[in-house]
Design an enzyme around this catalytic site. Structure first.
Site, short mmCIF file in Angstrom:
data_model
loop_
_atom_site.label_atom_id
_atom_site.label_comp_id
_atom_site.label_asym_id
_atom_site.label_seq_id
_atom_site.Cartn_x
_atom_site.Cartn_y
_atom_site.Cartn_z
N ARG A 43 0.86 -1.17 -0.05
CA ARG A 43 -0.04 -0.08 0.18
C ARG A 43 0.98 1.14 -0.02
O ARG A 43 0.21 2.26 0.35
CB ARG A 43 -1.03 -0.05 1.16
CG ARG A 43 -1.98 -1.12 1.10
CD ARG A 43 -2.71 -1.18 2.45
NE ARG A 43 -4.10 -2.23 2.35
CZ ARG A 43 -5.27 -1.65 2.08
NH1 ARG A 43 -5.47 -0.58 1.96
NH2 ARG A 43 -6.21 -2.71 2.10
N GLY A 89 5.82 13.31 14.13
CA GLY A 89 4.98 13.95 13.31
C GLY A 89 4.80 15.48 13.60
O GLY A 89 5.55 16.16 14.36
N SER A 90 3.84 16.19 12.83
CA SER A 90 3.53 17.50 13.05
C SER A 90 2.53 17.58 13.80
O SER A 90 1.51 16.95 14.07
CB SER A 90 3.49 18.12 11.58
OG SER A 90 2.26 17.49 11.12
N GLU A 183 -2.90 11.24 15.92
CA GLU A 183 -2.68 9.51 16.06
C GLU A 183 -2.17 9.31 17.40
O GLU A 183 -2.35 8.20 17.60
CB GLU A 183 -1.66 9.50 15.16
CG GLU A 183 -1.89 9.42 13.72
CD GLU A 183 -1.74 10.55 12.95
OE1 GLU A 183 -2.30 10.76 11.98
OE2 GLU A 183 -1.20 11.59 13.24
N ASP A 206 1.93 24.50 12.26
CA ASP A 206 0.96 25.66 12.17
C ASP A 206 0.41 26.09 13.39
O ASP A 206 0.52 25.19 14.58
CB ASP A 206 0.02 25.16 10.97
CG ASP A 206 -0.86 23.97 11.30
OD1 ASP A 206 -1.97 24.25 12.14
OD2 ASP A 206 -0.47 23.12 11.11
#
Length: 238
Positions: A43, A89-90, A183, A206
């Site tokens: 995937r 991550g962000s 997450e 952001d």
């Protein structure tokens, strides 16, 4: 082998770093791992295993959102016997003290998602799940050693990226959530269920306070610092 991961069991390290974007997993492998080997591409969710300072590390994407990381982290922990997963991550800042590019150590996460309940994890009334405390301490120690500033605390894990319920964001702020992401709650639920270790490291990309956002170039630069922090942590975990 699982329906979503084709790697052999021995191809996956006991410690796995998980960015959301599989292309970032590829980038980390190419930039920082020696003898990196592609061990999964089912995937398009790339996983690479290689050496970082002579320690074997796997880097694998987890996709976007609770269901996606729920599947991949569960399969890694349950079927591949992975002991530790560090998500990198962000996030979007909710607290005014968070600035763009800041590092967040998500020691706890709350969510209105039913994922943890569906997995049979007991959810407290405040819906907060905790990262592994030893990993939180290791992250802080490693950040201080490498002279990286950080914020540590609660993050809000939401299901809907294009959130239209303003009351949810207001509630997140009332709970003193530092930032919002998608997450951590599922990752912590799986770790609790399977008695494994998990932590989420985040870079502020952001701000929901100032409505600023990083350019793609600055996102990559700040992500590099976070990736190196996670890689340095692996030296004490393997």
């Amino acid at each position: 082998m699982t329906p979503h991961i084709s790697a052999k069991k021995d191809d996956i390290s006991k410690v796995v770093l998980m960015p959301g974007d599989p292309l970032r997993a590829k980038w980390i492998a190419e930039q920082f791992l020696d003898q990196a080997k592609l061990v999964n591409e089912v995937r398009g969710m790339f996983a690479y295993t290689g050496q970082y300072k002579s320690k074997t590390v796997t880097v694998m994407g987890h996709g976007m959102g609770i269901p996606s990381i729920g599947i991949y982290s569960y399969e890694l922990m349950n079927f591949y016997e992975v002991e530790t997963i560090i998500r990198i991550g962000s996030c979007g800042a909710l607290a005014p003290q968070l600035k763009l590019k800041d590092l967040v150590i998500a020691s706890k996460a709350w969510s209105e998602s039913i994922y943890a309940k569906d997995m049979g994890v007991e959810i407290p009334e405040d819906k907060i799940l905790f990262a592994t405390s030893s990993l939180v301490e290791l992250a802080k120690e490693t950040a201080i050693k490498n002279k990286l500033d950080f914020h540590e605390g609660l993050v809000f894990c939401e299901d809907a990226f294009y959130q239209t319920r303003k009351d949810v964001i207001s509630l997140a702020k009332e709970k003193n959530s530092l930032a919002v992401e998608m997450e951590a709650h599922a990752l912590y639920a799986n770790a609790i269920l399977l008695k494994k270790k998990a932590l989420t490291l985040l870079t502020v990309s952001d701000s929901l306070v100032t409505h600023e956002a990083l350019s793609s170039e600055l996102r990559q630069k700040s992500f590099k610092q976070m990736a190196l922090l996670a890689l340095e942590m692996t030296q004490k975990l393997i």
